[in-house]
Motif scaffolding. Structure first.
Motif, mmCIF file in Angstrom:
data_model
loop_
_atom_site.group_PDB
_atom_site.id
_atom_site.type_symbol
_atom_site.label_atom_id
_atom_site.label_comp_id
_atom_site.label_asym_id
_atom_site.label_seq_id
_atom_site.Cartn_x
_atom_site.Cartn_y
_atom_site.Cartn_z
ATOM 1 N N TYR A 123 61.662 48.781 48.406
ATOM 2 C CA TYR A 123 60.741 49.853 48.491
ATOM 3 C C TYR A 123 59.485 49.107 49.377
ATOM 4 N N GLY A 124 59.206 48.066 49.254
ATOM 5 C CA GLY A 124 57.785 47.323 49.590
ATOM 6 C C GLY A 124 57.674 47.353 50.822
ATOM 7 N N ARG A 125 58.809 47.646 51.667
ATOM 8 C CA ARG A 125 58.855 47.660 53.131
ATOM 9 C C ARG A 125 58.267 46.488 53.655
ATOM 10 N N ASP A 126 56.968 46.335 54.303
ATOM 11 C CA ASP A 126 56.474 45.401 54.980
ATOM 12 C C ASP A 126 55.758 44.478 54.110
ATOM 13 N N SER A 127 55.466 44.669 52.940
ATOM 14 C CA SER A 127 54.674 43.888 52.354
ATOM 15 C C SER A 127 55.113 44.094 50.641
ATOM 16 N N VAL A 128 55.554 42.927 50.021
ATOM 17 C CA VAL A 128 55.962 42.966 48.649
ATOM 18 C C VAL A 128 55.123 41.991 48.008
#
Length: 174
Positions: free
Chosen positions: A93-98
């Motif tokens: 769910y973090g896509r491009d940034s976790v």
């Protein structure tokens, strides 16, 4: 590290601006290389695992709904699937940034959840086979053969998912 220390570390990276909004200032990570391909592999693998575990639970094969020693490993398998999915979804769910604390928690828990799922599925396969040898197929030949096969497939898929997840490389976001 104690839970209290982890929470302090997490909240240290969250500040409040002059308007009252909370802003995360800690490190964030993203998938190195083609993140959409890696994310798709993680999603597809998770869906396959869920289908195998849930599908095997829907089969009313011989012993699958009457023998406690066949049912108990399935409960462990379903619990491990939940833990695995919970952590995988947070990372996906973090896509491009976790956020760092989310990734650290997932890296700590997800491979173990995969291993536990594989162990419970393997134990379930062995115990359902034992049941079949002791009591027969009870007139449900196809379902009784399919159940251990799905258990074996779930164990293999869990180990494969662990390898997929651990092969994903993370780099610090800018």
């Amino acid at each position: 590290m104690a839970r209290k220390d982890r929470l302090k570390e997490r909240y240290r990276d969250i500040i409040q601006d002059t308007e009252g909004n909370l802003i995360y200032t800690g490190e964030s990570f993203r998938i190195a290389g083609d993140s959409s391909k890696a994310r798709a592999r993680l999603i597809i693998g998770l869906l396959i695992l869920a289908a195998l575990v849930i599908g095997s639970g829907c089969i009313d094969a011989a012993g699958a709904n009457s023998a406690f020693y066949v049912i108990l490993p399935y409960i462990g398998e379903a619990a491990a699937l939940f833990a695995l999915a919970w952590n995988a979804i947070k990372v996906i769910y973090g896509r491009d940034s976790v956020r760092k604390y989310v990734l650290d928690a997932a890296n700590e828990r997800l491979p173990g959840a995969c291993r536990i799922l594989a162990i419970f599925a393997g134990v379930g396969m062995i115990l359902s086979s034992v049941y079949l040898m002791k009591h027969g197929m009870e007139g449900e030949t196809f379902k009784s053969v399919l159940y251990p096969i799905l258990k074996l497939a779930a164990a293999a898929a869990a180990e494969y998912y662990r390898r997929i997840y651990t092969s994903v490389e993370w780099i610090r976001s800018q």
